[in-house]
Design an enzyme around this catalytic site. Structure first.
Site, PDB file in Angstrom:
ATOM      1  N   HIS A 141       0.814  -1.229   0.000  1.00 51.65           N
ATOM      2  CA  HIS A 141       0.000   0.000   0.000  1.00 51.65           C
ATOM      3  C   HIS A 141       0.845   1.277   0.000  1.00 51.65           C
ATOM      4  O   HIS A 141       0.424   2.306  -0.528  1.00 51.65           O
ATOM      5  CB  HIS A 141      -0.971   0.011   1.186  1.00 51.65           C
ATOM      6  CG  HIS A 141      -0.326   0.235   2.515  1.00 51.65           C
ATOM      7  ND1 HIS A 141       0.503  -0.686   3.104  1.00 51.65           N
ATOM      8  CD2 HIS A 141      -0.380   1.295   3.376  1.00 51.65           C
ATOM      9  CE1 HIS A 141       0.910  -0.236   4.281  1.00 51.65           C
ATOM     10  NE2 HIS A 141       0.402   0.971   4.473  1.00 51.65           N
ATOM     11  N   ASP A 142       2.039   1.219   0.586  1.00 49.68           N
ATOM     12  CA  ASP A 142       2.888   2.412   0.619  1.00 49.68           C
ATOM     13  C   ASP A 142       4.121   2.284  -0.270  1.00 49.68           C
ATOM     14  O   ASP A 142       5.140   2.939  -0.035  1.00 49.68           O
ATOM     15  CB  ASP A 142       3.343   2.691   2.065  1.00 49.68           C
ATOM     16  CG  ASP A 142       2.314   3.517   2.836  1.00 49.68           C
ATOM     17  OD1 ASP A 142       1.481   4.182   2.188  1.00 49.68           O
ATOM     18  OD2 ASP A 142       2.346   3.484   4.085  1.00 49.68           O
ATOM     19  N   LYS A 159       6.283   5.260  -1.546  1.00 46.11           N
ATOM     20  CA  LYS A 159       7.187   6.038  -0.696  1.00 46.11           C
ATOM     21  C   LYS A 159       8.656   5.854  -1.074  1.00 46.11           C
ATOM     22  O   LYS A 159       9.518   6.600  -0.600  1.00 46.11           O
ATOM     23  CB  LYS A 159       6.979   5.665   0.772  1.00 46.11           C
ATOM     24  CG  LYS A 159       5.690   6.244   1.344  1.00 46.11           C
ATOM     25  CD  LYS A 159       5.542   5.925   2.834  1.00 46.11           C
ATOM     26  CE  LYS A 159       4.265   6.554   3.392  1.00 46.11           C
ATOM     27  NZ  LYS A 159       4.093   6.239   4.834  1.00 46.11           N
ATOM     28  N   HIS A 195       3.094  10.053  -2.975  1.00 43.25           N
ATOM     29  CA  HIS A 195       3.413   8.623  -2.949  1.00 43.25           C
ATOM     30  C   HIS A 195       2.242   7.774  -3.424  1.00 43.25           C
ATOM     31  O   HIS A 195       2.434   6.661  -3.926  1.00 43.25           O
ATOM     32  CB  HIS A 195       3.857   8.179  -1.548  1.00 43.25           C
ATOM     33  CG  HIS A 195       2.732   7.873  -0.611  1.00 43.25           C
ATOM     34  ND1 HIS A 195       2.069   8.843   0.112  1.00 43.25           N
ATOM     35  CD2 HIS A 195       2.138   6.693  -0.276  1.00 43.25           C
ATOM     36  CE1 HIS A 195       1.134   8.284   0.863  1.00 43.25           C
ATOM     37  NE2 HIS A 195       1.150   6.978   0.646  1.00 43.25           N
ATOM     38  N   HIS A 199      -5.873   4.429  -0.849  1.00 45.00           N
ATOM     39  CA  HIS A 199      -6.105   4.136   0.573  1.00 45.00           C
ATOM     40  C   HIS A 199      -6.095   5.386   1.446  1.00 45.00           C
ATOM     41  O   HIS A 199      -6.344   5.311   2.653  1.00 45.00           O
ATOM     42  CB  HIS A 199      -5.101   3.092   1.088  1.00 45.00           C
ATOM     43  CG  HIS A 199      -3.695   3.600   1.266  1.00 45.00           C
ATOM     44  ND1 HIS A 199      -2.835   3.789   0.217  1.00 45.00           N
ATOM     45  CD2 HIS A 199      -2.993   3.959   2.389  1.00 45.00           C
ATOM     46  CE1 HIS A 199      -1.673   4.234   0.672  1.00 45.00           C
ATOM     47  NE2 HIS A 199      -1.747   4.339   2.002  1.00 45.00           N
ATOM     48  N   HIS A 200      -5.829   6.564   0.827  1.00 48.10           N
ATOM     49  CA  HIS A 200      -5.929   7.829   1.566  1.00 48.10           C
ATOM     50  C   HIS A 200      -7.178   8.626   1.148  1.00 48.10           C
ATOM     51  O   HIS A 200      -7.325   9.783   1.551  1.00 48.10           O
ATOM     52  CB  HIS A 200      -4.676   8.686   1.352  1.00 48.10           C
ATOM     53  CG  HIS A 200      -3.476   8.184   2.089  1.00 48.10           C
ATOM     54  ND1 HIS A 200      -3.373   8.195   3.463  1.00 48.10           N
ATOM     55  CD2 HIS A 200      -2.316   7.630   1.634  1.00 48.10           C
ATOM     56  CE1 HIS A 200      -2.202   7.686   3.826  1.00 48.10           C
ATOM     57  NE2 HIS A 200      -1.547   7.327   2.730  1.00 48.10           N
ATOM     58  N   ASP A 249      -5.096   0.455   8.581  1.00 46.25           N
ATOM     59  CA  ASP A 249      -3.837   1.190   8.683  1.00 46.25           C
ATOM     60  C   ASP A 249      -3.932   2.268   9.764  1.00 46.25           C
ATOM     61  O   ASP A 249      -3.068   2.374  10.649  1.00 46.25           O
ATOM     62  CB  ASP A 249      -3.525   1.811   7.320  1.00 46.25           C
ATOM     63  CG  ASP A 249      -2.162   2.496   7.277  1.00 46.25           C
ATOM     64  OD1 ASP A 249      -1.302   2.149   8.111  1.00 46.25           O
ATOM     65  OD2 ASP A 249      -1.959   3.363   6.411  1.00 46.25           O
TER      66      ASP A 249
END
Length: 514
Positions: free
Chosen positions: A373-374, A377, A402, A428-429, A457
């Site tokens: 998911h990240d 980054k 990101h 997801h944000h 999260d």
């Protein structure tokens, strides 16, 4: 030399019986019961004797069928408490409890009371006899014919059930659950073809099964699936379910990679190209195995292990893939303070997925995709990611990039798993009320995978210390989540998290940071 002739004494041969045939006698005349039992007292068919059940009315007959689901033959009087009591029982058997296996032999002292042709056609009667014509020999012949039919029908039914399991499992053979059904179906078919073998167990040394058996040494044998006595013994060691000469035969067959046939049981080694070995164990054999039976068992033992090895290989590939993705996700956390964050949000996400009604396959896909998911980054400068002071608006905007970076890295894949990971990386944000980033999506336009990841999260981050906050209590974290219901988070998912908070806290307890 003496001229006397001596005869050797006859040795008494103990006859072994394997179970009984249940025969229900339904008649309001006690003499009929006595005569029937006398005529069939020494009856034996396929090494089974008769177990008589006596009732004296139609009502009692119905009760007997509700208490016994394995009645082979019913000798049914027509006229008892009413002129058609027997016909009512026949209708009950066939139509009300849907029993088409039990053979019904109708007996009547008044043949003209119920016309034979109409009764046999309309009530699915298997035989119709006048009591006066049923001599001991004719009764013997009638019961033999009925039991043979009953046995054959059950063999056909067992084959049908076995085929259903094989066909259902073949649609998705590379999952553990379907493979268990596949093996179970084949074992069921095999046992029925051998004449209704009572107990069957498929044993393997592979560390795989419906119950966790990896705490044992992998060279030991465990029950993978079973029938009869071994139906609920999955995951148990061989020594826990089989003992005595049978255990010795199993160990010998396994050591010598051979087949061992005894009067009441047999053991077949299932050969494997790998070091894993398996055994097929059958007990309660109805009769001595023929050469055709033995060939069938040998064919089964040769081929079933090939399928098993292929499934294990596929499972190992899946687990390797999952571990690689998880380790990559952990590396992307950029700092050790997050410890097991990835592992925890995978577990929490799967709890939420299961409770909201996602399928097993969807839940597994989500679990494999969440660690990425990240991934975006990796393109964010480390000095910004590691900064402990408050970020500037410009730095916040850089970090927000990101989401798109992660999507761009993954979006071109045709693999469903990577496509799911791409969506999660980007969205997801996003917020339920549309105030998130990068695209300002809202409500159900945000994929369910992304909504689940977002909540899992956020909750886990609140529960653990990091560079910009201390760990919050479960109560405080849940309060903050509830405050964001309908704003940042999907209201349904918040309710599910609240209802399953004990399970989620258990995950946090089981997987603490390093």
């Amino acid at each position: 030399m003496s001229d006397e002739i001596f005869f050797a004494e006859d040795d008494e041969v103990e006859v072994q019986f394997h179970g009984t045939w249940k025969v229900l006698i339904v008649d309001d005349e006690p003499e009929i019961h006595a005569v029937t039992k006398l005529a069939l007292g020494d009856f034996v068919f396929q090494d089974k004797r008769i177990e008589f059940i006596s009732v004296f009315s139609g009502a009692e007959a119905k009760k007997a069928f509700m208490e016994h689901d394995d009645i082979s033959v019913v000798l049914l009087d027509v006229v008892m408490e009413t002129d058609d009591a027997g016909l009512i029982v026949a209708n009950f058997i066939r139509n009300e409890i849907d029993n088409h296996f039990t053979r019904i032999i109708l007996r009547t002292g008044q043949p003209g009371q119920a016309p034979e042709r109409d009764v046999i056609v309309n009530y699915d009667i298997n035989d119709y006899k006048s009591k006066t014509e049923l001599t001991a020999q004719k009764l013997f012949s009638v019961v033999i014919a009925a039991l043979r039919s009953y046995h054959d029908i059950n063999v056909i039914e067992e084959n049908r059930k076995g085929l259903e399991k094989v066909i259902a499992a073949s649609a998705d053979i590379f999952t553990l659950q379907s493979f268990e059904s596949f093996i179970e179906g084949i074992v069921q078919q095999l046992s029925s073809l051998l004449g209704g073998t009572k107990d069957v167990a498929y044993l393997t040394s592979a560390v795989m099964g419906p119950k966790p058996i990896n705490q044992y040494h992998s060279t030991e044998l465990f029950v993978f699936t079973g029938k009869g006595e071994y139906k609920n013994k999955e995951g148990l060691r061989l020594e826990q379910v089989i003992s005595g000469p049978q255990l010795s035969s199993c160990m010998l067959a396994y050591a010598n990679k051979s087949l061992i046939y005894e009067d009441e049981y047999m053991v077949a080694y299932c050969d494997s190209k790998s070091k894993r070995g398996s055994l097929l164990y059958l007990s309660g054999l109805p009769s001595k195995l023929s050469q055709n039976d033995k060939k069938l068992i040998e064919l089964f033992s040769r081929n079933v292990q090939i399928a098993f090895d292929n499934i294990l290989f596929n499972k190992e590939l899946q687990e390797t893939q999952q571990e690689v993705i998880e380790r990559l996700g952990q590396a992307l956390e950029q700092c050790s303070e997050h410890g097991r964050h990835i592992l925890r949000i995978v577990k929490i996400s799967q709890i939420l997925a299961r409770e909201i009604g996602l399928s097993k396959e969807e839940s597994e896909t989500l679990g494999l995709a969440v660690p990425l998911h990240d991934i975006g980054k990796i393109k964010i400068p480390e000095n910004i990611l590691a900064k402990s002071e408050k970020l500037t608006p410009e730095e916040i905007e850089v970090i927000r990039q990101h989401a798109d970076f992660g999507y761009d890295l993954l979006k071109d894949s045709t693999r469903p798993l990577i496509k799911a990971a791409a969506l999660i990386a980007r969205d997801h944000h996003e917020y339920w009320d549309g105030n998130g980033y990068p695209r300002g999506k809202s409500g159900e336009s945000i994929h369910i995978y992304c909504r689940i990841t977002s909540l899992a999260d956020a909750y886990d981050v609140m529960r653990h210390k990091n560079s910009y906050q201390d760990a919050l209590s479960a109560e405080e974290s849940l309060r903050l989540v509830i405050e964001q219901k309908g704003k940042q988070f999907d209201p349904t998912l918040v309710r599910i998290l609240e209802e399953n908070i004990n399970k989620i806290e258990e995950v946090i307890t089981l997987y603490p940071d390093f």
